[in-house]
Enzyme design. Sequence first.
Site, PDB file in Angstrom:
ATOM      1  N   HIS A 181       0.835  -1.207   0.000  1.00 23.73           N
ATOM      2  CA  HIS A 181       0.000   0.000   0.000  1.00 23.73           C
ATOM      3  C   HIS A 181       0.871   1.260   0.000  1.00 23.73           C
ATOM      4  O   HIS A 181       0.509   2.262   0.623  1.00 23.73           O
ATOM      5  CB  HIS A 181      -0.905   0.013   1.236  1.00 23.73           C
ATOM      6  CG  HIS A 181      -1.884  -1.112   1.303  1.00 23.73           C
ATOM      7  ND1 HIS A 181      -2.521  -1.495   2.465  1.00 23.73           N
ATOM      8  CD2 HIS A 181      -2.357  -1.949   0.333  1.00 23.73           C
ATOM      9  CE1 HIS A 181      -3.338  -2.507   2.216  1.00 23.73           C
ATOM     10  NE2 HIS A 181      -3.245  -2.811   0.927  1.00 23.73           N
TER      11      HIS A 181
HETATM   12  C1  LIG Z   1      -1.323  -7.253  -5.036  1.00 28.38           C
HETATM   13  C2  LIG Z   1      -2.028  -6.070  -4.461  1.00 28.38           C
HETATM   14  C3  LIG Z   1      -3.210  -6.255  -3.734  1.00 28.38           C
HETATM   15  C4  LIG Z   1      -3.865  -5.154  -3.183  1.00 28.38           C
HETATM   16  N1  LIG Z   1      -5.062  -5.349  -2.543  1.00 28.38           N
HETATM   17  C5  LIG Z   1      -5.733  -4.280  -2.084  1.00 28.38           C
HETATM   18  C6  LIG Z   1      -7.026  -4.437  -1.527  1.00 28.38           C
HETATM   19  O1  LIG Z   1      -7.601  -5.518  -1.531  1.00 28.38           O
HETATM   20  N2  LIG Z   1      -7.633  -3.337  -1.007  1.00 28.38           N
HETATM   21  C7  LIG Z   1      -7.038  -2.112  -1.003  1.00 28.38           C
HETATM   22  O2  LIG Z   1      -7.621  -1.162  -0.459  1.00 28.38           O
HETATM   23  N3  LIG Z   1      -5.839  -1.928  -1.585  1.00 28.38           N
HETATM   24  C8  LIG Z   1      -5.198  -2.973  -2.151  1.00 28.38           C
HETATM   25  N4  LIG Z   1      -4.007  -2.795  -2.783  1.00 28.38           N
HETATM   26  C9  LIG Z   1      -3.523  -1.424  -2.976  1.00 28.38           C
HETATM   27  C10 LIG Z   1      -4.351  -0.670  -4.004  1.00 28.38           C
HETATM   28  O3  LIG Z   1      -4.782  -1.522  -5.043  1.00 28.38           O
HETATM   29  C11 LIG Z   1      -3.491   0.451  -4.609  1.00 28.38           C
HETATM   30  O4  LIG Z   1      -2.869   1.184  -3.585  1.00 28.38           O
HETATM   31  C12 LIG Z   1      -4.295   1.421  -5.444  1.00 28.38           C
HETATM   32  O5  LIG Z   1      -5.072   0.700  -6.367  1.00 28.38           O
HETATM   33  C13 LIG Z   1      -3.332   2.386  -6.145  1.00 28.38           C
HETATM   34  O6  LIG Z   1      -4.017   3.183  -7.091  1.00 28.38           O
HETATM   35  P1  LIG Z   1      -3.189   4.206  -7.978  1.00 28.38           P
HETATM   36  O7  LIG Z   1      -4.156   4.857  -8.890  1.00 28.38           O
HETATM   37  O8  LIG Z   1      -2.386   5.072  -7.066  1.00 28.38           O
HETATM   38  O9  LIG Z   1      -2.142   3.328  -8.816  1.00 28.38           O
HETATM   39  P2  LIG Z   1      -2.385   2.091  -9.788  1.00 28.38           P
HETATM   40  O10 LIG Z   1      -3.761   1.568  -9.672  1.00 28.38           O
HETATM   41  O11 LIG Z   1      -1.278   1.134  -9.552  1.00 28.38           O
HETATM   42  O12 LIG Z   1      -2.282   2.732 -11.244  1.00 28.38           O
HETATM   43  C14 LIG Z   1      -1.099   3.168 -11.858  1.00 28.38           C
HETATM   44  C15 LIG Z   1      -1.257   2.954 -13.358  1.00 28.38           C
HETATM   45  O13 LIG Z   1      -0.282   3.707 -14.056  1.00 28.38           O
HETATM   46  C16 LIG Z   1       0.308   2.904 -15.059  1.00 28.38           C
HETATM   47  N5  LIG Z   1       1.654   3.425 -15.260  1.00 28.38           N
HETATM   48  C17 LIG Z   1       2.667   3.436 -14.366  1.00 28.38           C
HETATM   49  N6  LIG Z   1       3.745   4.038 -14.891  1.00 28.38           N
HETATM   50  C18 LIG Z   1       3.414   4.424 -16.137  1.00 28.38           C
HETATM   51  C19 LIG Z   1       4.112   5.109 -17.162  1.00 28.38           C
HETATM   52  N7  LIG Z   1       5.378   5.529 -16.982  1.00 28.38           N
HETATM   53  N8  LIG Z   1       3.483   5.330 -18.341  1.00 28.38           N
HETATM   54  C20 LIG Z   1       2.188   4.921 -18.533  1.00 28.38           C
HETATM   55  N9  LIG Z   1       1.478   4.263 -17.562  1.00 28.38           N
HETATM   56  C21 LIG Z   1       2.085   4.029 -16.385  1.00 28.38           C
HETATM   57  C22 LIG Z   1       0.266   1.504 -14.493  1.00 28.38           C
HETATM   58  O14 LIG Z   1       0.402   0.513 -15.474  1.00 28.38           O
HETATM   59  C23 LIG Z   1      -1.083   1.508 -13.796  1.00 28.38           C
HETATM   60  O15 LIG Z   1      -2.118   1.153 -14.674  1.00 28.38           O
HETATM   61  C24 LIG Z   1      -3.322  -3.853  -3.355  1.00 28.38           C
HETATM   62  C25 LIG Z   1      -2.150  -3.672  -4.082  1.00 28.38           C
HETATM   63  C26 LIG Z   1      -1.509  -4.758  -4.644  1.00 28.38           C
HETATM   64  C27 LIG Z   1      -0.260  -4.519  -5.454  1.00 28.38           C
END
Ligand SMILES: Cc1cc2nc3c(=O)[nH]c(=O)nc-3n(C[C@H](O)[C@H](O)[C@H](O)COP(=O)(O)OP(=O)(O)OC[C@H]3O[C@@H](n4cnc5c(N)ncnc54)[C@H](O)[C@@H]3O)c2cc1C
Length: 483
Positions: free
Chosen positions: A421
């Site tokens: 997280h």
């Molecule tokens: C295995 C796992 C299980 C989890 N389970 C839970 C859960 O059950 N409940 C919960 O509350 N949280 C959970 N989490 C945490 C939660 O899913 C994440 O913290 C949250 O979804 C993050 O959202 P975000 O938008 O910050 O990033 P992300 O959803 O990771 O999105 C980032 C996106 O940007 C893209 N990207 C990255 N770099 C680039 C680039 N340079 N160029 C173009 N695209 C790029 C990636 O491919 C991705 O699609 C889990 C995390 C993991 C890894």
Amino acid sequence: MVDTLIVGGGTAGCVLAERLSEDPAHTVRLLEAGQLWNDSAAIPAELLDATAMPLSPGAEWLWHYEVVLADDPPVPATIVRGKVIGGSSAINGGYFVRAATADFDAWDRVLGGSATWSFDAVLPMFRRTERDLDFADRPWHGDRGPVPVHRTKQPAPISAAFTVACLDAGFAAVPDLNAPDCGDGVGVVPCNCEQGRRTGTALGYLLPVLSRPNLSVAPRAYATRVRFDGSRAIGVDCVRDGRADTEWADRVILTAGAIESAVLLLRSGIGDPEQLRALGIPVVHPARVGAGFTDHPEIGISYQIDLEGRPSVPLESVLGIDDIEIRPYAVSFTPGVRRLGVALMRPRSCGVLRLRSAMPGAAPLIDYRYLTDEEDRVRLRDAVSTAADVLRRMGARPVDAIPMRSHLDPWLRANLATSQHLSGTCPMGRADDAAAVVDETCRVRGVTGLSIVDLSVVPVPLGRGPQATVVMLAEKAAAHLAS
Ligand SMILES: Cc1cc2nc3c(=O)[nH]c(=O)nc-3n(C[C@H](O)[C@H](O)[C@H](O)COP(=O)(O)OP(=O)(O)OC[C@H]3O[C@@H](n4cnc5c(N)ncnc54)[C@H](O)[C@@H]3O)c2cc1C
């Protein structure tokens, strides 16, 4: 050239792309490093199945990072993130619990009491995200948002046994973990799934609006740096299907997640000037990017128990005690062995993320520095004692004996893991806060035309898993950025 270029079609990015393109006069382009399927029927079954996380080592939809969880001697680990439309919401455990009221009080304190991110300010946004399938009639819930939220009515035997043991130990039953001030106790986990299907933000928000003429999505497009004209962001360099390209925009919003948004900022010249110069990166603006992230350390207790397994979401019930979450995983990660996770949700120990190289794609250094703060160790020792008591009441047999409290620290390190997280690499804060990378509307301080909307901007450790709060954050940021 588009009005808004969004980098990262993940949890937050899909929400933003949908909300900002609601205005047909506003053009939006979304770059995503991973794959896109235009139609939900084409999505691989593994990504839709809410009863298993699709984390096989060779999966094309994952980023992998080698990290160090604790030092002296180093505790290495590999962490993952979703590299696919929907990002981590497309591959995660489906736990959809809102951050606690106390977390928004702390967030508001960081912002000097402006009330922009107070609990009252975020509640309407939480409601907007969800279609709660159990408590839609409660005033704190939504009944028509894009994300279905469901709680199991027939828990697997392991979840039922855990709940009985917690009640037996004197903990309260919490019927709705998303109720404001729901308090400590054991409850059924609200999940973003419906009829066994994981519904992340790609399915909930983006896919239904892909036909909007003012919205375009570029899959397999890896952004390498933000382009500036002076201190104004004007576009993004990217590599798509092996070809280098530049996308121009009136403004750029990074939604690449707490690791990759920070990496992009650093590679683009926003960071510690000394470290940037050492890597040959021209400095655009000094900022404390990656200087003090947090994540939830999780101690894994392996145990055996004579109960049948059954397909279910990975975590059906949870015990919350202030800043501790005890998680009886309902799925088995090793045949015949169960896992109880003991997580510290508001740790004081902070980690550091840095570039090792200016080369696009080079792995960043991620040093968690878990357990460096004595208070964290005290909290985890207490929490493991509580967990051991619950296991005893369940009739479970720990695989390795849990040592006495006074001898617990080496055992904590040996069983140390992370909840995955990671947050706060580009924290939000006031203009006079040296740690602040973005302002309270998610705009990067010191430059124009550049915002960050993902878990990197959350300035305090969240007392619950972050997914539901990231979706809310994107809804709220969209409202700020649309005006
Ligand atoms: C295995 C796992 C299980 C989890 N389970 C839970 C859960 O059950 N409940 C919960 O509350 N949280 C959970 N989490 C945490 C939660 O899913 C994440 O913290 C949250 O979804 C993050 O959202 P975000 O938008 O910050 O990033 P992300 O959803 O990771 O999105 C980032 C996106 O940007 C893209 N990207 C990255 N770099 C680039 C680039 N340079 N160029 C173009 N695209 C790029 C990636 O491919 C991705 O699609 C889990 C995390 C993991 C890894």
